[in-house]
Each structure stands twice: as structure tokens, then as C-alpha cells.
Scaffold this active site. Structure first.
Site, PDB file in Angstrom:
ATOM      1  N   SER A  11      -6.182   5.413 -17.545  1.00  0.00           N
ATOM      2  CA  SER A  11      -5.449   6.550 -18.116  1.00  0.00           C
ATOM      3  C   SER A  11      -4.017   6.208 -18.515  1.00  0.00           C
ATOM      4  CB  SER A  11      -5.460   7.738 -17.153  1.00  0.00           C
ATOM      5  OG  SER A  11      -4.837   7.394 -15.939  1.00  0.00           O
ATOM      6  N   SER A 132      -3.178  -6.496  -8.463  1.00  0.00           N
ATOM      7  CA  SER A 132      -2.381  -6.246  -7.264  1.00  0.00           C
ATOM      8  C   SER A 132      -0.963  -5.914  -7.714  1.00  0.00           C
ATOM      9  CB  SER A 132      -2.428  -7.463  -6.342  1.00  0.00           C
ATOM     10  OG  SER A 132      -1.694  -7.227  -5.160  1.00  0.00           O
ATOM     11  N   TYR A 146       2.585   1.322   0.520  1.00  0.00           N
ATOM     12  CA  TYR A 146       2.154   0.680  -0.723  1.00  0.00           C
ATOM     13  C   TYR A 146       2.045  -0.830  -0.527  1.00  0.00           C
ATOM     14  CZ  TYR A 146       2.377  -1.123  -5.491  1.00  0.00           C
ATOM     15  OH  TYR A 146       2.133  -1.807  -6.660  1.00  0.00           O
ATOM     16  N   LYS A 150      -1.195  -3.570  -0.882  1.00  0.00           N
ATOM     17  CA  LYS A 150      -1.205  -4.718  -1.797  1.00  0.00           C
ATOM     18  C   LYS A 150      -1.352  -6.036  -1.038  1.00  0.00           C
ATOM     19  CE  LYS A 150      -1.248  -2.295  -5.450  1.00  0.00           C
ATOM     20  NZ  LYS A 150      -2.456  -2.276  -6.280  1.00  0.00           N
TER      21      LYS A 150
END
Length: 183
Positions: A11, A132, A146, A150
Site C-alpha cells: 500500500s 528488515s 520495533y 527487526k
């Protein structure tokens, strides 16, 4: 024979740009989003089909891969791009926020990877590309959740590389720095 690629999270940002790039190269593209009915930028691109896929929903992943097989034969490459970032002080994070971040960025990526492997092994191989972040190598304050996701993607992908090489399934890891996205 034309190659086929499945891309999650198309998107905006990297996912959207990847759709345009592979369409320009003449590939068949399975562009996936949680709400594909809102997408209009891909309507005129040849060999691009939109699919509803939510990486937190295993059934939607299975259905998309099955439909992609029906539409294009086989899927040669999967780009695991879907994800988002939570920021803020860790001590203020609820379990719900932490679980949602991991469910999308780690477990969702793992779900798509597992289903891609099931498709690629009988087809003689393929490639899975994990998007990543440099946030899987270095950290910044207020992004602990976050960064944790990762770092998990980094370790998972590096280990899986060895597991899958015997099946001619290649694992690639891309660790981009800052780019223009909604995040």
C-alpha cells in the site's frame, strides 16, 4: 516463461515501489494489502493482480498463495515487506501493543515464509526476500519494540538460509535505512 513475485505490504513505501519495478520488468506480480479495494495505482499495470492478505491471518496467506498459483502457475519470489513501527517508552507499552508489533513484523513474516516454503519446495526452489531495517543492526531510543522485531527477523532469516539451501530456496535480507513512508 514469465517469473512471478508475491509482495506483501504494497500500500505504500518499499512495497508499492517494488510492485512498480517488477511490473516494469515484465514479471507477474501478486500485490497484497489488507484492503486492496482502496488501491488504484496498480489498475493499469499489466500482469499485476491485487489480493487481500493480512500477515496476521494464516488463512488469508494460504488463500493468496493458492489463488496466485491458480492465476500464474507458480510463485518464484516472495518479498516479505509488510510491517510497521511502534515508538515510545517501553515501560508505557501495553502487552497488547507489544504483541501486535510482534504479530505483524515477526510472526506474520514467519507465516508467509512458512507457506512460501511449502509452495517452493515441490516446485524446485525459489527466493524469499525479507525486508528488515537498519533497525535490526543498530538501535535508537524509544524504538525498543520495533528494534526487537527487526533483530528477530535478522536472526530468523540468517538461520533459515542454511536450512533451505538444500532445497534451492534462497533467503535474502534487505536492511534499508530511512526512506519516505507513512512510518
Amino acid at each position: 516463461m514469465k517469473k512471478t513475485i508475491l509482495i506483501t505490504g504494497t500500500s505504500s513505501g518499499i512495497g508499492k515501489a517494488t510492485v512498480f519495478e517488477f511490473a516494469k520488468m515484465g514479471w507477474n506480480v501478486l500485490a497484497t494489502q489488507r484492503n486492496p479495494e482502496n488501491e488504484t495505482d496498480f489498475n493499469k499495470l499489466p500482469n499485476v493482480k491485487m489480493y487481500a492478505l493480512d500477515v496476521t491471518n494464516l488463512e488469508s496467506i494460504k488463500q493468496t498463495i493458492l489463488q496466485g498459483q491458480k492465476d500464474f502457475g507458480k510463485i518464484d519470489v516472495v518479498v516479505n515487506n509488510a510491517g510497521y513501527g511502534v515508538d515510545g517508552a517501553f515501560e508505557a507499552m501495553s502487552d497488547e501493543i507489544i504483541e501486535k508489533q510482534f504479530n505483524t513484523n515477526v510472526f506474520g513474516l514467519m507465516r508467509v515464509t512458512r507457506e512460501a516454503i511449502k509452495h517452493m519446495r515441490p516446485n524446485g526452489g525459489g527466493m524469499i526476500i525479507q525486508i528488515s531495517s537498519m533497525g535490526g543492526k543498530i538501535t535508537f531510543p524509544l524504538y525498543s519494540i520495533y528494534h526487537a522485531t527487526k533483530f528477530a527477523v535478522e536472526g530468523f532469516t540468517e538461520s533459515l538460509h542454511y536450512e533451505l539451501s538444500q532445497f534451492n530456496i534462497k533467503m535474502k535480507l534487505i536492511e534499508p535505512g530511512p526512506i519516505v513512508t507513512d512510518f
